[in-house]
Design an enzyme around this catalytic site. Structure first.
Site, PDB file in Angstrom:
ATOM      1  N   LYS A  65     -10.899  12.455 -37.128  1.00  0.00           N
ATOM      2  CA  LYS A  65     -11.015  11.072 -37.615  1.00  0.00           C
ATOM      3  C   LYS A  65     -10.872  10.160 -36.385  1.00  0.00           C
ATOM      4  O   LYS A  65      -9.769   9.883 -35.943  1.00  0.00           O
ATOM      5  CB  LYS A  65      -9.896  10.793 -38.635  1.00  0.00           C
ATOM      6  CG  LYS A  65     -10.227   9.749 -39.666  1.00  0.00           C
ATOM      7  CD  LYS A  65     -10.614   8.388 -39.114  1.00  0.00           C
ATOM      8  CE  LYS A  65      -9.426   7.546 -38.733  1.00  0.00           C
ATOM      9  NZ  LYS A  65      -9.828   6.294 -38.037  1.00  0.00           N
ATOM     10  N   GLU A  76       1.344  11.659 -29.797  1.00  0.00           N
ATOM     11  CA  GLU A  76       1.271  10.992 -28.491  1.00  0.00           C
ATOM     12  C   GLU A  76       1.200   9.507 -28.788  1.00  0.00           C
ATOM     13  O   GLU A  76       0.201   9.026 -29.310  1.00  0.00           O
ATOM     14  CB  GLU A  76       0.015  11.438 -27.726  1.00  0.00           C
ATOM     15  CG  GLU A  76      -0.148  12.939 -27.589  1.00  0.00           C
ATOM     16  CD  GLU A  76       0.833  13.563 -26.626  1.00  0.00           C
ATOM     17  OE1 GLU A  76       1.685  12.843 -26.077  1.00  0.00           O
ATOM     18  OE2 GLU A  76       0.766  14.785 -26.439  1.00  0.00           O
ATOM     19  N   CYS A 107      -2.405   4.402 -22.179  1.00  0.00           N
ATOM     20  CA  CYS A 107      -1.058   4.674 -22.695  1.00  0.00           C
ATOM     21  C   CYS A 107      -0.048   4.825 -21.570  1.00  0.00           C
ATOM     22  O   CYS A 107       1.108   4.448 -21.709  1.00  0.00           O
ATOM     23  CB  CYS A 107      -1.071   5.909 -23.570  1.00  0.00           C
ATOM     24  SG  CYS A 107      -1.711   7.366 -22.741  1.00  0.00           S
ATOM     25  N   GLU A 139       4.714  -3.124 -25.906  1.00  0.00           N
ATOM     26  CA  GLU A 139       3.446  -2.637 -25.352  1.00  0.00           C
ATOM     27  C   GLU A 139       2.348  -3.669 -25.615  1.00  0.00           C
ATOM     28  O   GLU A 139       2.093  -4.035 -26.763  1.00  0.00           O
ATOM     29  CB  GLU A 139       3.067  -1.303 -26.001  1.00  0.00           C
ATOM     30  CG  GLU A 139       1.825  -0.703 -25.384  1.00  0.00           C
ATOM     31  CD  GLU A 139       1.368   0.589 -26.062  1.00  0.00           C
ATOM     32  OE1 GLU A 139       1.358   0.635 -27.300  1.00  0.00           O
ATOM     33  OE2 GLU A 139       1.007   1.536 -25.339  1.00  0.00           O
TER      34      GLU A 139
HETATM   35  P1  NAD Z   1      -3.543   3.103 -33.932  1.00  0.00           P
HETATM   36  O1  NAD Z   1      -2.237   3.733 -34.182  1.00  0.00           O
HETATM   37  O2  NAD Z   1      -3.832   1.780 -34.498  1.00  0.00           O
HETATM   38  O3  NAD Z   1      -4.744   4.048 -34.423  1.00  0.00           O
HETATM   39  C1  NAD Z   1      -4.893   5.372 -33.961  1.00  0.00           C
HETATM   40  C2  NAD Z   1      -5.646   6.172 -35.002  1.00  0.00           C
HETATM   41  O4  NAD Z   1      -4.840   6.291 -36.164  1.00  0.00           O
HETATM   42  C3  NAD Z   1      -6.951   5.538 -35.463  1.00  0.00           C
HETATM   43  O5  NAD Z   1      -7.917   6.542 -35.652  1.00  0.00           O
HETATM   44  C4  NAD Z   1      -6.563   4.906 -36.779  1.00  0.00           C
HETATM   45  O6  NAD Z   1      -7.641   4.751 -37.657  1.00  0.00           O
HETATM   46  C5  NAD Z   1      -5.579   5.923 -37.302  1.00  0.00           C
HETATM   47  N1  NAD Z   1      -4.644   5.407 -38.311  1.00  0.00           N
HETATM   48  C6  NAD Z   1      -4.166   4.152 -38.455  1.00  0.00           C
HETATM   49  N2  NAD Z   1      -3.335   4.076 -39.516  1.00  0.00           N
HETATM   50  C7  NAD Z   1      -3.266   5.317 -40.049  1.00  0.00           C
HETATM   51  C8  NAD Z   1      -2.586   5.880 -41.157  1.00  0.00           C
HETATM   52  N3  NAD Z   1      -1.787   5.137 -41.941  1.00  0.00           N
HETATM   53  N4  NAD Z   1      -2.746   7.195 -41.420  1.00  0.00           N
HETATM   54  C9  NAD Z   1      -3.538   7.957 -40.634  1.00  0.00           C
HETATM   55  N5  NAD Z   1      -4.239   7.477 -39.585  1.00  0.00           N
HETATM   56  C10 NAD Z   1      -4.093   6.169 -39.289  1.00  0.00           C
HETATM   57  O7  NAD Z   1      -3.695   3.100 -32.338  1.00  0.00           O
HETATM   58  P2  NAD Z   1      -4.869   2.445 -31.485  1.00  0.00           P
HETATM   59  O8  NAD Z   1      -4.679   0.969 -31.520  1.00  0.00           O
HETATM   60  O9  NAD Z   1      -6.164   3.046 -31.899  1.00  0.00           O
HETATM   61  O10 NAD Z   1      -4.542   3.005 -30.023  1.00  0.00           O
HETATM   62  C11 NAD Z   1      -3.709   2.381 -29.113  1.00  0.00           C
HETATM   63  C12 NAD Z   1      -2.345   3.054 -29.090  1.00  0.00           C
HETATM   64  O11 NAD Z   1      -2.498   4.435 -28.767  1.00  0.00           O
HETATM   65  C13 NAD Z   1      -1.414   2.490 -28.039  1.00  0.00           C
HETATM   66  O12 NAD Z   1      -0.139   2.348 -28.585  1.00  0.00           O
HETATM   67  C14 NAD Z   1      -1.408   3.572 -26.956  1.00  0.00           C
HETATM   68  O13 NAD Z   1      -0.267   3.603 -26.141  1.00  0.00           O
HETATM   69  C15 NAD Z   1      -1.539   4.799 -27.779  1.00  0.00           C
HETATM   70  N6  NAD Z   1      -2.037   5.916 -26.967  1.00  0.00           N
HETATM   71  C16 NAD Z   1      -1.150   6.906 -26.643  1.00  0.00           C
HETATM   72  C17 NAD Z   1      -1.581   7.958 -25.858  1.00  0.00           C
HETATM   73  C18 NAD Z   1      -0.635   9.061 -25.491  1.00  0.00           C
HETATM   74  O14 NAD Z   1      -1.106  10.093 -25.072  1.00  0.00           O
HETATM   75  N7  NAD Z   1       0.661   8.885 -25.638  1.00  0.00           N
HETATM   76  C19 NAD Z   1      -2.905   8.003 -25.406  1.00  0.00           C
HETATM   77  C20 NAD Z   1      -3.764   6.970 -25.756  1.00  0.00           C
HETATM   78  C21 NAD Z   1      -3.319   5.933 -26.552  1.00  0.00           C
END
Ligand code: NAD
Length: 507
Positions: free
Chosen positions: A182, A257, A291, A389
């Site tokens: 997804k 992550e 991230c 963040e």
């Molecule tokens: P997000 O949490 O908004 O979304 C991530 C994914 O989760 C998307 O596909 C989204 O559709 C899905 N999602 C959202 N709500 C959900 C739910 N209730 N149930 C299941 N899936 C759901 O994050 P984002 O804005 O897409 O990404 C940015 C974030 O990701 C930042 O906080 C960044 O630090 C983090 N990030 C972490 C790493 C790491 O390796 N630690 C790497 C890249 C990004």
């Protein structure tokens, strides 16, 4: 569709289920924007529970097929073909990724190549894989029978989407699982390329399934599906908490992550030129949507003023512009919603600290999600721009006196993903690095990672580690098989009071 869109885009983005591109069961779609203009350039199928059910059922059937039973060498060959195919179209991938995400083209190209490398790495790892075996001389042999877990649910964010998908797809498939991916709703374009790549590489139908859609619909349905025993999630810490709670009734395996607010600590004895290069790159590369960005730069007071001045100069000179231009260093942020969030933090920062570079939209870029590289100095540790963040091209610089204060500042946030330490004192380098609450520390180094090393955060930055063998561990069960070489040593229940607690005499 906008006139400048890359050639060969599909008419819309569909799901990929059981070897077929399909629309949503209810026909619903959502708009996908180009970050450089904020115009809708394509529609994508909006998946819901019904679509996830179909995808999981296909993946479940494929798990009963040949894929999990292939010899590691056979699966490895397929994965190497995937890597070859990704490499062969790295420029096309970068072009599409840049169009969809706003990442600068040169950086998107690097991410495409890294995606190929992830497949190559896990293709090699599974053929070199060895498992534990133990013997109790003359009595017992115990060995580990490693088994894929089943249907892996993979949920990914929008920063470097294709590369982050590869980071989960490669180990999940290498170990014989089938998957439902997804991808993030802001950036669904490149994920559909996996379908053709896998087909051409020889991955059987149903092994890879893709459902587009919003997190609260498609993502939620995947997390709650009883036939999906494990979820690998990358995204915000807040979303991680929700997923954790939703997965709890099913006791699913989780790898998380999450977000970061990583410190880059610069001591006065460091190679300041190298520290400057790395700390500027560390927060402004990938548009700051990284991230592991070193978004808090902590600088020892004796070199603080000079460092801030030179840092601000560098930030002002960064080339912001069209993501497709190879001279661009910072492109357009992914989406107007995210742009608004980053801009709101810049306004908060102006009331909390001293603005020394950037601070809003760059001149000459009237449309699109462009933000000038923004530097705040003298940021107090309780400021929101120090604690939260932002995930954009915004950095907080704070002075410190001595190691103790540096450590307190470095550890004084809820996150613990990465840290960067700049010093030429060998003792301090190691003791300081080891004291930081972070999953990964780079000493006198930019963020360069060997794929064999663990990847993951502590505190609010994550749960569990992936990377190298840890990914293999996450995507497999290690069944312990115990074999008796002698007669079974069982207490003799039912043979009377004396015999019950005695063992059969050994021959
Ligand atoms: P997000 O949490 O908004 O979304 C991530 C994914 O989760 C998307 O596909 C989204 O559709 C899905 N999602 C959202 N709500 C959900 C739910 N209730 N149930 C299941 N899936 C759901 O994050 P984002 O804005 O897409 O990404 C940015 C974030 O990701 C930042 O906080 C960044 O630090 C983090 N990030 C972490 C790493 C790491 O390796 N630690 C790497 C890249 C990004």
């Amino acid at each position: 569709m906008s006139q400048n869109a890359p050639h060969g885009l599909p008419d819309r983005i569909r799901h990929f289920i059981d070897g077929e591109f399909v629309d949503s069961v209810d026909g619903d779609t959502f708009d996908v924007l180009n970050p450089a203009t904020d115009q809708v350039y394509i529609k994508a199928a909006a998946g819901k529970k019904a679509d996830v059910d179909l995808a999981v059922a296909a993946a479940r059937r494929a798990f009963d097929g040949p894929w999990p039973k292939l010899l590691p060498r056979q699966r490895s060959r397929v994965l190497h073909r995937v890597a070859d195919l990704v490499e062969a179209q790295d420029k096309r991938l970068a072009e599409l990724e840049t169009w969809d995400t706003g990442l600068p083209i040169t950086q998107a190209l690097g991410q495409a190549q890294r995606a190929a490398e992830n497949f190559r790495f896990f293709a090699d790892l599974i053929v070199a894989q060895r498992d534990d075996a133990y013997k109790v001389p003359g009595r017992q042999v115990n060995y580990v029978n490693r088994k894929p877990k089943g249907v892996a649910g993979l949920i990914t964010p929008w920063n470097t989407p294709f590369m982050l998908e590869s980071w989960k797809l490669a180990p999940a498939l290498a170990t014989g699982n089938t998957v439902v991916l997804k991808p993030a709703e802001f950036t669904p374009l490149s994920a559909s390329l996996w379908a053709e790549i896998f087909r051409e590489a020889g991955v059987p139908d149903g092994v890879f399934n893709l459902v587009n859609g919003f997190g609260e619909d498609a993502g939620d349905a995947l997390v709650k599906h009883p036939d999906v025993p494990l979820i690998s999630f990358t995204g915000e810490s807040r979303t991680g908490q929700i997923i954790f709670a939703n997965a709890a009734p099913h006791l699913k395996g989780l790898s998380m992550e999450l977000g970061g607010k990583s410190p880059a600590v610069v001591f006065a004895d460091a190679d300041l030129e190298a520290a400057l290069d790395a700390t500027v790159f560390g927060v402004f590369s990938l548009n700051g949507e990284r991230c592991t960005a070193g978004s808090r730069v902590l600088v020892e007071r004796s070199v603080y003023d000079e460092f801030v001045e030179r840092y601000a100069e560098r930030a002002k000179n960064i080339v912001v512009g069209d993501p497709r231009d190879s001279a661009t260093e910072v492109g357009a942020l992914v989406h107007p919603e995210h742009y608004a969030k980053v801009m709101s933090y810049i306004e908060i920062g102006k009331s909390e600290a001293r603005l020394v570079a950037g601070g809003g939209r760059p001149e000459g870029l009237a449309e699109g999600n462009y933000v000038a590289p923004t530097v705040f100095a003298d940021v107090e540790p309780d400021a929101r721009i120090f604690q939260e963040e932002i995930f954009g091209p915004v950095v907080a610089i704070t002075p410190f006196d001595g190691e103790e204060e540096a450590l307190r500042l470095a550890n004084g946030v809820m996150y613990g993903l990465a840290a960067y330490v700049w010093t030429n004192d060998l003792r301090r380098a190691h003791t300081f690095a080891q004291s930081i609450d972070a999953g990964m520390v780079w000493l006198n180094s930019n963020n360069v990672r060997d794929l064999r090393t663990p990847f993951g955060g502590v505190k609010a930055s994550g749960l569990g580690h992936e990377g190298g063998y840890r990914s293999i561990d996450f995507y497999t069960d290690q069944q312990a098989v115990h074999i008796t070489l002698n007669e079974a040593h069982s207490p003799r229940f039912g043979r009377g009071p004396e015999a019950a607690t005695s063992f059969r005499t050994q021959k």
